[in-house]
Design a protein around this motif. Structure first.
Motif, PDB file in Angstrom:
ATOM      1  N   PHE A   1       0.834  -1.198   0.000  1.00  0.00           N
ATOM      2  CA  PHE A   1       0.000   0.000   0.000  1.00  0.00           C
ATOM      3  C   PHE A   1       0.869   1.247   0.000  1.00  0.00           C
TER       4      PHE A   1
ATOM      5  N   ASN B   1       2.767   1.520  -3.461  1.00  0.00           N
ATOM      6  CA  ASN B   1       1.978   1.731  -4.676  1.00  0.00           C
ATOM      7  C   ASN B   1       0.930   2.833  -4.586  1.00  0.00           C
ATOM      8  N   LYS B   2       0.345   3.036  -3.414  1.00  0.00           N
ATOM      9  CA  LYS B   2      -0.815   3.936  -3.350  1.00  0.00           C
ATOM     10  C   LYS B   2      -0.600   5.188  -2.511  1.00  0.00           C
ATOM     11  N   TRP B   3       0.533   5.329  -1.865  1.00  0.00           N
ATOM     12  CA  TRP B   3       0.755   6.490  -0.993  1.00  0.00           C
ATOM     13  C   TRP B   3       0.678   7.795  -1.772  1.00  0.00           C
TER      14      TRP B   3
ATOM     15  N   LYS C   1      -1.115   8.531  -4.256  1.00  0.00           N
ATOM     16  CA  LYS C   1      -2.464   8.846  -4.707  1.00  0.00           C
ATOM     17  C   LYS C   1      -3.348   9.380  -3.582  1.00  0.00           C
TER      18      LYS C   1
END
Length: 139
Positions: free
Chosen positions: A49, A52-54, A56
């Motif tokens: 997480f 890859n998504k921090w 966003k």
């Protein structure tokens, strides 16, 4: 010029879901984002997480914060870390920021609803006007 950046991800169980609270301080600005994981995330899932998504995540808030310089003394850093672990999972500053975010979203959706209602009302009025005009002409 030096920019100070600090980020914290706190994962806790809120009674129903596992939730991540991402706090971000950059150059005196404080932002917070809430992420619902659902089932208990493993360490690998949390790492994925963050990787890859921090980027966003949408951090809201522009209130300046009082940030302290990190201590060079390792014992002091250890004391500060243990003190931070003893604090409750959700900080009051994060709660305030999330509440402000919810209020902003609520105002925005109310404005959109009001605008949509006005447009529908105007369209109905135009339709009635057209219908009256057609009746008056004898059609």
């Amino acid at each position: 010029m030096q920019i100070s950046v600090s980020s914290t991800l706190t994962v806790y169980h809120d009674g129903q879901f596992w939730v991540g609270l991402a706090e971000h301080v950059e150059d005196g600005r404080y932002g917070v984002a809430r992420v619902v994981f659902g089932a208990e995330p493993s360490d690998e899932e949390i790492l994925q997480f963050v990787i890859n998504k921090w980027k966003k995540l949408l951090f809201f808030g522009d209130e300046p914060t009082e940030t302290s310089k990190p201590a060079r003394n390792p014992k002091r850093r250890a004391r500060e870390a243990s003190k931070a672990l003893k604090q409750p999972a959700v900080s009051t500053k994060a709660q305030r920021a999330l509440a402000d975010q919810r209020e902003t979203m609520k105002r925005e959706s109310a404005r959109k609803r009001s605008q949509c209602h006005a447009e529908e009302s105007e369209a109905r009025f135009e339709q009635r006007k057209l219908k009256r005009k057609q009746k008056h002409r004898g059609h």
